[in-house]
Design a protein around this motif. Sequence first.
Motif, PDB file in Angstrom:
ATOM      1  N   ASP A  96       0.732  -9.889  -9.976  1.00 35.28           N
ATOM      2  CA  ASP A  96      -0.225  -9.541  -8.920  1.00 35.28           C
ATOM      3  C   ASP A  96       0.466  -8.806  -7.772  1.00 35.28           C
ATOM      4  OD1 ASP A  96      -2.248 -10.684 -10.361  1.00 35.28           O
ATOM      5  OD2 ASP A  96      -2.142 -12.612  -9.323  1.00 35.28           O
ATOM      6  N   LEU A  97       1.685  -9.248  -7.453  1.00 35.25           N
ATOM      7  CA  LEU A  97       2.440  -8.592  -6.389  1.00 35.25           C
ATOM      8  C   LEU A  97       2.781  -7.154  -6.784  1.00 35.25           C
ATOM      9  CD1 LEU A  97       3.948  -8.653  -3.696  1.00 35.25           C
ATOM     10  CD2 LEU A  97       5.927  -9.631  -4.892  1.00 35.25           C
ATOM     11  N   LYS A  98       3.213  -6.965  -8.030  1.00 34.60           N
ATOM     12  CA  LYS A  98       3.549  -5.617  -8.484  1.00 34.60           C
ATOM     13  C   LYS A  98       2.318  -4.713  -8.456  1.00 34.60           C
ATOM     14  CE  LYS A  98       6.912  -4.537 -10.711  1.00 34.60           C
ATOM     15  NZ  LYS A  98       8.196  -3.828 -10.431  1.00 34.60           N
ATOM     16  N   ARG A  99       1.195  -5.249  -8.942  1.00 37.54           N
ATOM     17  CA  ARG A  99      -0.027  -4.457  -8.932  1.00 37.54           C
ATOM     18  C   ARG A  99      -0.431  -4.103  -7.502  1.00 37.54           C
ATOM     19  NH1 ARG A  99      -3.043  -4.639 -13.782  1.00 37.54           N
ATOM     20  NH2 ARG A  99      -2.165  -6.051 -15.344  1.00 37.54           N
ATOM     21  N   ALA A 100      -0.273  -5.079  -6.593  1.00 37.73           N
ATOM     22  CA  ALA A 100      -0.629  -4.819  -5.193  1.00 37.73           C
ATOM     23  C   ALA A 100       0.255  -3.732  -4.600  1.00 37.73           C
ATOM     24  CB  ALA A 100      -0.514  -6.115  -4.381  1.00 37.73           C
ATOM     25  N   GLN A 101       1.550  -3.751  -4.942  1.00 39.12           N
ATOM     26  CA  GLN A 101       2.455  -2.734  -4.431  1.00 39.12           C
ATOM     27  C   GLN A 101       2.081  -1.358  -4.968  1.00 39.12           C
ATOM     28  OE1 GLN A 101       6.171  -4.399  -5.775  1.00 39.12           O
ATOM     29  NE2 GLN A 101       6.509  -5.556  -3.884  1.00 39.12           N
ATOM     30  N   VAL A 102       1.773  -1.284  -6.274  1.00 36.78           N
ATOM     31  CA  VAL A 102       1.384  -0.008  -6.862  1.00 36.78           C
ATOM     32  C   VAL A 102       0.081   0.481  -6.239  1.00 36.78           C
ATOM     33  CG1 VAL A 102       0.607   1.123  -8.980  1.00 36.78           C
ATOM     34  CG2 VAL A 102       2.577  -0.421  -9.024  1.00 36.78           C
ATOM     35  N   ALA A 103      -0.883  -0.446  -6.100  1.00 38.47           N
ATOM     36  CA  ALA A 103      -2.170  -0.064  -5.507  1.00 38.47           C
ATOM     37  C   ALA A 103      -1.994   0.415  -4.071  1.00 38.47           C
ATOM     38  CB  ALA A 103      -3.137  -1.248  -5.554  1.00 38.47           C
ATOM     39  N   LEU A 104      -1.087  -0.246  -3.330  1.00 33.10           N
ATOM     40  CA  LEU A 104      -0.858   0.161  -1.947  1.00 33.10           C
ATOM     41  C   LEU A 104      -0.293   1.573  -1.880  1.00 33.10           C
ATOM     42  CD1 LEU A 104      -0.761  -0.491   1.056  1.00 33.10           C
ATOM     43  CD2 LEU A 104       1.482  -1.544   0.709  1.00 33.10           C
ATOM     44  N   ARG A 105       0.684   1.854  -2.756  1.00 35.19           N
ATOM     45  CA  ARG A 105       1.252   3.201  -2.756  1.00 35.19           C
ATOM     46  C   ARG A 105       0.195   4.233  -3.157  1.00 35.19           C
ATOM     47  NH1 ARG A 105       5.792   0.435  -4.988  1.00 35.19           N
ATOM     48  NH2 ARG A 105       5.106   0.938  -7.120  1.00 35.19           N
ATOM     49  N   GLN A 106      -0.636   3.889  -4.143  1.00 35.67           N
ATOM     50  CA  GLN A 106      -1.685   4.810  -4.549  1.00 35.67           C
ATOM     51  C   GLN A 106      -2.697   5.022  -3.432  1.00 35.67           C
ATOM     52  OE1 GLN A 106      -3.136   2.854  -8.070  1.00 35.67           O
ATOM     53  NE2 GLN A 106      -1.703   3.915  -9.436  1.00 35.67           N
ATOM     54  N   ASP A 107      -3.061   3.930  -2.756  1.00 36.74           N
ATOM     55  CA  ASP A 107      -4.007   4.042  -1.645  1.00 36.74           C
ATOM     56  C   ASP A 107      -3.451   4.932  -0.537  1.00 36.74           C
ATOM     57  OD1 ASP A 107      -5.798   2.473  -2.934  1.00 36.74           O
ATOM     58  OD2 ASP A 107      -5.362   0.647  -1.805  1.00 36.74           O
ATOM     59  N   GLN A 108      -2.153   4.736  -0.214  1.00 39.35           N
ATOM     60  CA  GLN A 108      -1.555   5.531   0.845  1.00 39.35           C
ATOM     61  C   GLN A 108      -1.524   7.008   0.475  1.00 39.35           C
ATOM     62  OE1 GLN A 108       2.199   3.487   1.161  1.00 39.35           O
ATOM     63  NE2 GLN A 108       1.479   2.133   2.791  1.00 39.35           N
ATOM     64  N   GLU A 109      -1.137   7.305  -0.778  1.00 39.21           N
ATOM     65  CA  GLU A 109      -1.093   8.699  -1.207  1.00 39.21           C
ATOM     66  C   GLU A 109      -2.493   9.291  -1.259  1.00 39.21           C
ATOM     67  OE1 GLU A 109       0.073  12.375  -2.279  1.00 39.21           O
ATOM     68  OE2 GLU A 109       1.309  10.719  -1.520  1.00 39.21           O
ATOM     69  N   GLU A 110      -3.448   8.511  -1.774  1.00 34.85           N
ATOM     70  CA  GLU A 110      -4.821   8.992  -1.844  1.00 34.85           C
ATOM     71  C   GLU A 110      -5.386   9.215  -0.454  1.00 34.85           C
ATOM     72  OE1 GLU A 110      -9.090   7.887  -3.964  1.00 34.85           O
ATOM     73  OE2 GLU A 110      -7.437   6.454  -4.011  1.00 34.85           O
ATOM     74  N   LEU A 111      -5.079   8.315   0.470  1.00 35.96           N
ATOM     75  CA  LEU A 111      -5.549   8.457   1.835  1.00 35.96           C
ATOM     76  C   LEU A 111      -5.008   9.735   2.460  1.00 35.96           C
ATOM     77  CD1 LEU A 111      -7.040   7.344   4.268  1.00 35.96           C
ATOM     78  CD2 LEU A 111      -5.007   6.025   4.857  1.00 35.96           C
ATOM     79  N   ARG A 112      -3.712  10.027   2.201  1.00 32.85           N
ATOM     80  CA  ARG A 112      -3.143  11.256   2.756  1.00 32.85           C
ATOM     81  C   ARG A 112      -3.828  12.491   2.173  1.00 32.85           C
ATOM     82  NH1 ARG A 112       1.778   8.233   3.173  1.00 32.85           N
ATOM     83  NH2 ARG A 112       2.249   8.516   0.964  1.00 32.85           N
ATOM     84  N   ARG A 113      -4.072  12.469   0.856  1.00 29.31           N
ATOM     85  CA  ARG A 113      -4.721  13.616   0.238  1.00 29.31           C
ATOM     86  C   ARG A 113      -6.158  13.778   0.741  1.00 29.31           C
ATOM     87  NH1 ARG A 113      -5.698  12.765  -4.661  1.00 29.31           N
ATOM     88  NH2 ARG A 113      -4.650  10.820  -5.165  1.00 29.31           N
ATOM     89  N   ILE A 114      -6.855  12.667   0.891  1.00 29.30           N
ATOM     90  CA  ILE A 114      -8.233  12.725   1.390  1.00 29.30           C
ATOM     91  C   ILE A 114      -8.271  13.270   2.811  1.00 29.30           C
ATOM     92  CG2 ILE A 114     -10.193  11.315   2.111  1.00 29.30           C
ATOM     93  CD1 ILE A 114      -9.629   9.509  -0.268  1.00 29.30           C
TER      94      ILE A 114
END
Length: 607
Positions: free
Chosen positions: A138-156
């Motif tokens: 769950d921690l690994k998934r949360a870390q991956v999701a956080l990085r994806q969210d941050q990158e997606e947020l920047r692109r958006i």
Amino acid sequence: MTHVASPPSREDLENALTEAKRVDADLRRIIDTIPVLAWCNLPDGSNEFHNQRWYDYTGLSPQEASGWGWRAAFQPDDLDPLMETWTALQSSGEAGEIEARMRRYDGEYRWFLLRFEPLRDELGNIVRWYGTNTDIDDLKRAQVALRQDQEELRRITDAIPQAIIVLSPEGRPLYTNRAALEYTGLSLEEVRAEDYRARIFHPEDLERLREARQSALSRPVPFSHEQRALGKDGRYRWFFICYNPLLDGEGRIVRWYATGTDIDDRERSEDRLRNETLALREDIVRSSMFDEIVGSSEVLRRVLSQVSKVSPTDSTVLILGETGTGKELIAHAIHDRSKRSAGAFIRVNCAAIPASLIASELFGHEKGSFTGALQRRVGRFEAADGGTIFLDEVGELPPATQVALLRVLQEREFERVGGNQTVSVDVRVIAATNRDLSAAVAEGTFRRDLFYRLNVFPIRLPALRERVDDIPLLVESLIGRFAKKAGKVIRHMSKSTLDQLKAYDWPGNIRELQNVVERGVILCDGDTFSIDKSWLPRIEPKSGTTRAPLVADLVEREREMIEEALRESAGAVSGHTGAAAKLGIPRQTLESKIRKLGIDRHRFRAV
């Protein structure tokens, strides 16, 4: 005289051996009971024993896991790095740790943190290696999701033509998007400087808003104001600045998102204020609240395969499924995987907007086109230009709006209410409904040509009762989410609870399952999740079982009432004179009962 101790008797030796076995058994029970996967290896790395929880998790037997057999429990891609680290630790004799994926008894791989600790004798020689495996998936998934969210947020944020600034809880700028940097002509380092606000905003506005802004920043609620900002051309322009807080699980402010909309041209500013700000807010919220589609059943895999194939295209998609099956989540997945992902995703609930206002909501209106139209307004289709519009409950559109929607699908253009100027848009349409549109076409309540235009690529979402195999994974995911929000640790679920959840028919689908799990987590006092059977009152016998006489009578009586109502309404289900209105129940409920009872409502049209 020196007394020599007599050797222990056979009885003493047997007692000592019995005691040693008892102590060893007690220790083994303790090791088997601790809530972690534990093991002991010999100095050469081969296994001596695992605790019971290790065997329960992996599904391996002691014979299969003995010696070097324990390697079968790990993901093949992770085995070489694991063995390299394990060999290095044996050589150095130092404690250590490594991350690797372990296979659960059901075949799923999850990330674990393996910790190694040597046991030495009096001479310092390693006689055993002890270790534990801790689930960190769950921690690994949360870390991956956080990085994806941050990158997606920047692109958006970089793709949106509004100025966007991310602020600390105190209001200090941390990040800004490309639009803000291009307008001000400043660098990101200059934006983060202490004098940023003094350099950008008009002195009169700074003085006017200082106290109100500081007061609003201390409260975890959105706020907004208007002020002038200096552009790189040396001129001030009015901006509408909207602040939205990002909160943690305890309601504390973590970040502020500030969006700036140029409203210097007042005639058009209200349009952009209402639509672009709304689209931006939805995009930011969705990027931080993305929820994965959970499940591995065959029917769900087929749906996801369809999503993967249709997402890169611009084809119109029609999502069919009962209420609560996740139609909006699938629509988002299609948009996020399309070439329009940087554009807006605009959702319209066609059933929630009065029929008299739906055309204005979708296509906008001109000033004075009707009572209350005090200014021109851009509709949802214009707001979605370059992106995707999601028409939820499209089967509820009134006939006049169906004609206008058909024109948009055919020609990609429309006219605002009260206007005569053609507006062209580049919008992908995703529609969804829980109605039987084919039946609605037969009844004359939905246009046949519009149905064909929407039904280019239909995706039917299975009801939860059709994907029973996914229920354990869904429940596990929901328990983890709600337990985290509630600050609880729930490790187990009773078998009777899982049996009840799998036996229930879930008329409310995943949305109903979420409610039941959330209630169970709230009421859970220990680390074992359970529910009360009274929460699931409509459990019915599996097909093939014999109905009780009373149940059979009730079912037959229900069939007679429905058929009588259909007969009186000439087969119509919806509307003021439809069968649903005559029975006093929602249309969706009646359609579900008609399908369940196998009633052919079309045979009543000739009566």
